[in-house]
Design a protein around this motif. Structure first.
Motif, PDB file in Angstrom:
ATOM      1  N   PRO A  81      -0.157   9.005 -21.034  1.00 18.33           N
ATOM      2  CA  PRO A  81      -0.112   9.682 -19.729  1.00 18.33           C
ATOM      3  C   PRO A  81      -1.514   9.872 -19.152  1.00 18.33           C
ATOM      4  O   PRO A  81      -2.413  10.327 -19.854  1.00 18.33           O
ATOM      5  N   HIS A  82      -1.705   9.494 -17.911  1.00 16.63           N
ATOM      6  CA  HIS A  82      -3.011   9.656 -17.268  1.00 16.63           C
ATOM      7  C   HIS A  82      -2.870  10.656 -16.124  1.00 16.63           C
ATOM      8  O   HIS A  82      -2.017  10.483 -15.256  1.00 16.63           O
ATOM      9  N   GLU A  83      -3.723  11.685 -16.152  1.00 18.28           N
ATOM     10  CA  GLU A  83      -3.706  12.665 -15.065  1.00 18.28           C
ATOM     11  C   GLU A  83      -4.545  12.163 -13.897  1.00 18.28           C
ATOM     12  O   GLU A  83      -5.347  11.246 -14.059  1.00 18.28           O
ATOM     13  N   PHE A  84      -4.368  12.790 -12.727  1.00 18.38           N
ATOM     14  CA  PHE A  84      -5.176  12.427 -11.569  1.00 18.38           C
ATOM     15  C   PHE A  84      -6.636  12.749 -11.838  1.00 18.38           C
ATOM     16  O   PHE A  84      -6.966  13.852 -12.267  1.00 18.38           O
ATOM     17  N   GLU A  85      -7.497  11.778 -11.616  1.00 17.86           N
ATOM     18  CA  GLU A  85      -8.931  12.008 -11.825  1.00 17.86           C
ATOM     19  C   GLU A  85      -9.650  11.416 -10.620  1.00 17.86           C
ATOM     20  O   GLU A  85      -9.590  10.199 -10.399  1.00 17.86           O
ATOM     21  N   TYR A  86     -10.299  12.267  -9.845  1.00 15.03           N
ATOM     22  CA  TYR A  86     -10.836  11.863  -8.541  1.00 15.03           C
ATOM     23  C   TYR A  86     -11.723  10.623  -8.630  1.00 15.03           C
ATOM     24  O   TYR A  86     -11.531   9.651  -7.905  1.00 15.03           O
ATOM     25  N   ASN A  87     -12.713  10.650  -9.549  1.00 16.05           N
ATOM     26  CA  ASN A  87     -13.657   9.526  -9.631  1.00 16.05           C
ATOM     27  C   ASN A  87     -12.972   8.210  -9.977  1.00 16.05           C
ATOM     28  O   ASN A  87     -13.285   7.171  -9.423  1.00 16.05           O
ATOM     29  N   ARG A  88     -12.022   8.279 -10.907  1.00 16.89           N
ATOM     30  CA  ARG A  88     -11.318   7.063 -11.333  1.00 16.89           C
ATOM     31  C   ARG A  88     -10.509   6.481 -10.172  1.00 16.89           C
ATOM     32  O   ARG A  88     -10.552   5.278  -9.918  1.00 16.89           O
ATOM     33  N   VAL A  89      -9.794   7.355  -9.478  1.00 14.85           N
ATOM     34  CA  VAL A  89      -8.972   6.905  -8.357  1.00 14.85           C
ATOM     35  C   VAL A  89      -9.870   6.337  -7.249  1.00 14.85           C
ATOM     36  O   VAL A  89      -9.580   5.291  -6.670  1.00 14.85           O
ATOM     37  N   LYS A  90     -11.000   6.995  -7.032  1.00 12.21           N
ATOM     38  CA  LYS A  90     -11.953   6.535  -6.008  1.00 12.21           C
ATOM     39  C   LYS A  90     -12.482   5.139  -6.366  1.00 12.21           C
ATOM     40  O   LYS A  90     -12.482   4.235  -5.531  1.00 12.21           O
ATOM     41  N   PHE A  91     -12.879   4.949  -7.636  1.00  9.07           N
ATOM     42  CA  PHE A  91     -13.367   3.636  -8.066  1.00  9.07           C
ATOM     43  C   PHE A  91     -12.274   2.574  -7.918  1.00  9.07           C
ATOM     44  O   PHE A  91     -12.538   1.433  -7.547  1.00  9.07           O
ATOM     45  N   GLY A  92     -11.045   2.958  -8.215  1.00  7.53           N
ATOM     46  CA  GLY A  92      -9.910   2.028  -8.089  1.00  7.53           C
ATOM     47  C   GLY A  92      -9.730   1.584  -6.646  1.00  7.53           C
ATOM     48  O   GLY A  92      -9.589   0.388  -6.362  1.00  7.53           O
ATOM     49  N   ILE A  93      -9.779   2.550  -5.731  1.00  4.38           N
ATOM     50  CA  ILE A  93      -9.597   2.220  -4.301  1.00  4.38           C
ATOM     51  C   ILE A  93     -10.766   1.362  -3.806  1.00  4.38           C
ATOM     52  O   ILE A  93     -10.572   0.405  -3.056  1.00  4.38           O
ATOM     53  N   GLN A  94     -11.979   1.664  -4.285  1.00  3.04           N
ATOM     54  CA  GLN A  94     -13.136   0.850  -3.887  1.00  3.04           C
ATOM     55  C   GLN A  94     -12.967  -0.604  -4.323  1.00  3.04           C
ATOM     56  O   GLN A  94     -13.240  -1.529  -3.567  1.00  3.04           O
ATOM     57  N   LEU A 128       0.839  -1.202   0.000  1.00  4.86           N
ATOM     58  CA  LEU A 128       0.000   0.000   0.000  1.00  4.86           C
ATOM     59  C   LEU A 128       0.880   1.261   0.000  1.00  4.86           C
ATOM     60  O   LEU A 128       0.599   2.225  -0.719  1.00  4.86           O
ATOM     61  N   ALA A 129       1.955   1.225   0.803  1.00  7.52           N
ATOM     62  CA  ALA A 129       2.880   2.365   0.846  1.00  7.52           C
ATOM     63  C   ALA A 129       3.553   2.538  -0.519  1.00  7.52           C
ATOM     64  O   ALA A 129       3.706   3.670  -1.021  1.00  7.52           O
ATOM     65  N   PHE A 130       3.901   1.411  -1.153  1.00  5.61           N
ATOM     66  CA  PHE A 130       4.543   1.424  -2.473  1.00  5.61           C
ATOM     67  C   PHE A 130       3.615   2.091  -3.506  1.00  5.61           C
ATOM     68  O   PHE A 130       4.047   2.960  -4.261  1.00  5.61           O
ATOM     69  N   ILE A 131       2.331   1.699  -3.488  1.00  2.68           N
ATOM     70  CA  ILE A 131       1.365   2.284  -4.445  1.00  2.68           C
ATOM     71  C   ILE A 131       1.240   3.795  -4.191  1.00  2.68           C
ATOM     72  O   ILE A 131       1.215   4.594  -5.135  1.00  2.68           O
ATOM     73  N   ALA A 132       1.160   4.153  -2.910  1.00  2.20           N
ATOM     74  CA  ALA A 132       0.994   5.581  -2.569  1.00  2.20           C
ATOM     75  C   ALA A 132       2.165   6.397  -3.123  1.00  2.20           C
ATOM     76  O   ALA A 132       1.956   7.441  -3.757  1.00  2.20           O
ATOM     77  N   ILE A 185       4.361  10.032  -7.355  1.00  2.00           N
ATOM     78  CA  ILE A 185       5.399  10.395  -8.345  1.00  2.00           C
ATOM     79  C   ILE A 185       4.792  10.427  -9.749  1.00  2.00           C
ATOM     80  O   ILE A 185       5.026  11.339 -10.535  1.00  2.00           O
ATOM     81  N   TYR A 186       3.949   9.401 -10.052  1.00  2.00           N
ATOM     82  CA  TYR A 186       3.342   9.290 -11.381  1.00  2.00           C
ATOM     83  C   TYR A 186       2.532  10.544 -11.720  1.00  2.00           C
ATOM     84  O   TYR A 186       2.651  11.099 -12.816  1.00  2.00           O
ATOM     85  N   PHE A 187       1.716  11.009 -10.755  1.00  2.00           N
ATOM     86  CA  PHE A 187       0.834  12.140 -11.063  1.00  2.00           C
ATOM     87  C   PHE A 187       1.557  13.489 -11.108  1.00  2.00           C
ATOM     88  O   PHE A 187       1.092  14.409 -11.782  1.00  2.00           O
ATOM     89  N   ILE A 188       2.700  13.597 -10.408  1.00  2.00           N
ATOM     90  CA  ILE A 188       3.381  14.912 -10.456  1.00  2.00           C
ATOM     91  C   ILE A 188       4.408  14.998 -11.594  1.00  2.00           C
ATOM     92  O   ILE A 188       4.846  16.086 -11.951  1.00  2.00           O
ATOM     93  N   MET A 189       4.757  13.845 -12.172  1.00  2.68           N
ATOM     94  CA  MET A 189       5.760  13.858 -13.247  1.00  2.68           C
ATOM     95  C   MET A 189       5.170  14.401 -14.562  1.00  2.68           C
ATOM     96  O   MET A 189       3.960  14.259 -14.787  1.00  2.68           O
ATOM     97  N   PRO A 190       6.025  14.991 -15.434  1.00  2.35           N
ATOM     98  CA  PRO A 190       5.515  15.474 -16.728  1.00  2.35           C
ATOM     99  C   PRO A 190       4.957  14.314 -17.563  1.00  2.35           C
ATOM    100  O   PRO A 190       5.378  13.166 -17.403  1.00  2.35           O
ATOM    101  N   LYS A 191       4.024  14.670 -18.440  1.00  2.00           N
ATOM    102  CA  LYS A 191       3.319  13.664 -19.244  1.00  2.00           C
ATOM    103  C   LYS A 191       4.253  12.683 -19.948  1.00  2.00           C
ATOM    104  O   LYS A 191       4.019  11.485 -19.996  1.00  2.00           O
ATOM    105  N   LYS A 192       5.325  13.245 -20.513  1.00  3.86           N
ATOM    106  CA  LYS A 192       6.206  12.432 -21.371  1.00  3.86           C
ATOM    107  C   LYS A 192       6.853  11.267 -20.636  1.00  3.86           C
ATOM    108  O   LYS A 192       7.191  10.249 -21.238  1.00  3.86           O
ATOM    109  N   ILE A 193       7.104  11.438 -19.349  1.00  3.00           N
ATOM    110  CA  ILE A 193       7.856  10.386 -18.655  1.00  3.00           C
ATOM    111  C   ILE A 193       7.009   9.589 -17.641  1.00  3.00           C
ATOM    112  O   ILE A 193       7.541   8.822 -16.851  1.00  3.00           O
ATOM    113  N   LYS A 194       5.690   9.766 -17.723  1.00  4.09           N
ATOM    114  CA  LYS A 194       4.822   9.029 -16.791  1.00  4.09           C
ATOM    115  C   LYS A 194       5.012   7.511 -16.939  1.00  4.09           C
ATOM    116  O   LYS A 194       5.098   6.790 -15.962  1.00  4.09           O
TER     117      LYS A 194
END
Lengths: 75, 528
Positions: free
Chosen positions: B202-215, B9-13, B18-27
């Protein structure tokens, strides 16, 4: 086309090949039907349909199957 | 680092941050690095095998593409006959390349996973013909997910060969396709054309998608830790000491094992798919309510779907359309005509499908028999299909009625229970011993006198498992009716939603079964 329809009806009677264009997506034809249909088409049209041609797009309707037969006959 | 651990869980966090703050090209590079860090932590120097597989399929796919390009250039303006000759020549070259890729990758798998099984059987054979020589045994340590990524690797090169997807020019993108960390443990087995573009986009942070993933992850943790691991306590006790138990105790153990393996495997896949969804990646579904199936074929279209699809695409069809099988089809149709004529080639191809299905699960005769068990039952079902139809017509049974559908589901489940008994027993001989011991009815009273609650788990545990199974059943029923539960929940008011979330989290924390170091026990399918 008539010849192909005859072949299909012989292999899988009771299927509405003329009107249904989702034969694979709606699971009307299963993998065993596909194998029987391919064997019958290969024999009837003297062509060689191989595993690489087995994609849903080629078998979803009689038109698609006919297009595949025509393509392989040309080759 | 198992995926049911605080470390994971810590690894995913960390990775998602890092994934969401990195520029699109290197995601996608973040995902690749994270995957290799995860892999190296799990497999250390065995990571070398994954690298060999990656390089081999990259080179072969590129080679296949080059042969195609060269052939097209050579064919330009040539006569039909000459074109055909050039095509055949190119086809031969491509077949050699595919053979090389399959030999290298299946070779690694056989060498690492099956060498002791082969040595044991060859030694038995040598003993039988009285040759005094013994092949040595070696300690087996498998690289993480080798059985899964090898199938992905083969599917990639074969798809390039068939023209279903293009050869990837960037080797690091092929590396990500093979090593994407959530799916390394238990799949699902991905296809390059469906997965690669998602991994590299590249995928940006999207609240609903992340929420569904965690569910989805929470649902997976619930199935794994509350249901599967609890049922496993009873199952382990009975199967590890099978000679002490019989009759109803065994029947309950087999039913609980079936519940355990379903909750364990589908729970893991939910965690994997949920994790991937956080990164915007939709992995293929691996389970579609398998216990609603009306026959075994349907069961295997709903259970471990990606393995079934792989076997259909890369074993069933190639064998069915091989020259040998096509000749067999023509001959059997001439000799037998009608239904049986179609059945013989299917029987030929299906044998290989079920054999590979069995042995893929493990290097043991019991797994081979497990595959053949389904093969024999499938063939019996297909052979008697016309007879069943006649009986149904004569008895005027309504095949669409609820009672008939229920009977079909129960019949399929009983067959699956038989398969699970073979699967769980330590050896084939033990499976047979356990099966025989079912047929004593003297201890049926143990169902009611409380003896059942002294075998690994208490009555409270039993109640939790039963409630868990009822919840799973209701969820499956709603999904079967096409209801998207996560969307339904998201439309409820905020108080109800958070009570539900906290409810699930606390249920997992309080009722979850923990192994050493507060990690849940390992996944059953992770060992394959």
């Amino acid at each position: 086309m008539e010849e192909l329809l005859e072949v299909l009806k012989k292999v899988k009677p009771g299927v509405d090949f003329e009107n249904n264009s989702n034969l694979i997506d709606e699971e009307i034809l299963d993998p065993f039907d596909i194998v029987s249909i391919v064997a019958a088409i290969n024999e009837e049209f003297d062509i060689q349909i191989t595993a690489k041609d087995i994609v849903p797009e080629n078998f979803n309707s009689i038109d698609k199957m006919y297009a595949l037969v025509e393509k392989l006959e040309e080759e | 680092m198992t995926i049911v651990s605080l470390n994971f869980l810590a690894f995913i966090a960390i990775v998602s941050l890092i994934y969401f703050i990195m520029p699109k090209k290197i995601k996608w590079i973040v995902l690749l690095l994270a995957s290799y860090v995860y892999y190296f932590i799990s497999s250390k120097e065995l990571t070398g095998y994954l690298i060999i597989t990656t390089i081999s399929i990259y080179l072969v796919a590129r080679g296949l593409e080059k042969v195609d390009i060269k052939q097209k250039i050579e064919c330009e303006g040539k006569e039909r006959q000459l074109k055909k000759q050039l095509k055949n020549k190119a086809k031969k070259k491509k077949k050699l390349l595919i053979l090389f890729a399959v030999l290298v990758n299946v070779g690694i798998l056989v060498f690492l996973k099956y060498c002791n099984f082969l040595s044991e059987n060859i030694n038995n054979l040598l003993n039988l013909v009285k040759i005094n020589y013994e092949l040595p045994f070696r300690t087996i340590i498998l690289p993480l997910g080798i059985s899964y990524y090898t199938l992905q690797a083969i599917s990639y090169v074969v798809d390039v060969y068939r023209g279903k997807c293009k050869a990837e020019k960037n080797i690091f993108k092929v590396a990500l396709f093979l090593s994407f960390f959530p799916q390394m443990l238990e799949g699902p087995i991905g296809r390059f054309e469906e997965l690669s573009h998602q991994l590299c986009k590249p995928h940006e942070f999207e609240y609903n998608r992340v929420k569904f993933g965690i569910q989805l992850m929470l649902w997976g943790f619930f199935k794994k830790m509350v249901i599967a691991d609890r049922a496993g306590l009873y199952v382990n006790e009975v199967f590890n000491n099978y000679s002490q138990y019989s009759g109803i105790i065994i029947v309950v153990a087999v039913i609980l094992y079936t519940i355990q393996i379903y909750a364990d495997f589908s729970g893991c896949i939910d965690i994997v798919r949920g994790t991937s969804q956080i990164f915007g990646i939709n992995l293929a579904e691996n389970f579609k309510r398998p216990f609603f199936s009306k026959n075994i074929q349907e069961f295997w279209r709903r259970w471990h779907i990606t393995l079934g699809a792989w076997l259909r695409e890369y074993i069933f069809y190639p064998i069915s359309f091989s020259k040998a099988c096509m000749n067999l089809t023509v001959k059997s149709k001439k000799i037998f005509k009608g239904y049986i004529g179609n059945l013989i080639p299917a029987a030929f191809s299906l044998f290989f499908v079920w054999f590979v299905n069995g042995i893929w699960h493990g290097a043991s005769w019991k797994y081979i028999f497990y595959g053949l068990y389904y093969y024999i039952l499938t063939m019996i079902g297909m052979l008697f299909e016309p007879v069943f139809k006649i009986i149904i017509n004569k008895l005027k049974i309504n095949v669409n009625s609820f009672s008939y559908r229920l009977w079909q589901m129960i019949r399929t489940t009983i067959i699956v229970l038989g398969g699970m008994l073979i699967f769980r027993a330590s050896r084939l001989k033990v499976a047979w011993e356990i099966f025989k011991s079912i047929f004593t009815f003297e201890n049926i009273g143990k169902l009611f006198n409380g003896d059942l609650f002294r075998i690994g788990i208490t009555s409270g545990d039993f109640i939790i498992v039963v409630i868990g199974v009822v919840i799973m059943f209701v969820v499956s029923l709603l999904q079967e009716k096409g209801i998207n539960i996560r969307e339904k929940i998201s439309r409820q008011n905020v108080i109800f939603r958070w009570i539900l979330y906290y409810g699930i989290i606390f249920t997992i924390i309080i009722f979850g079964i923990y192994g050493p170091g507060y990690d849940a026990s390992s996944f059953i399918y992770g060992q394959f």
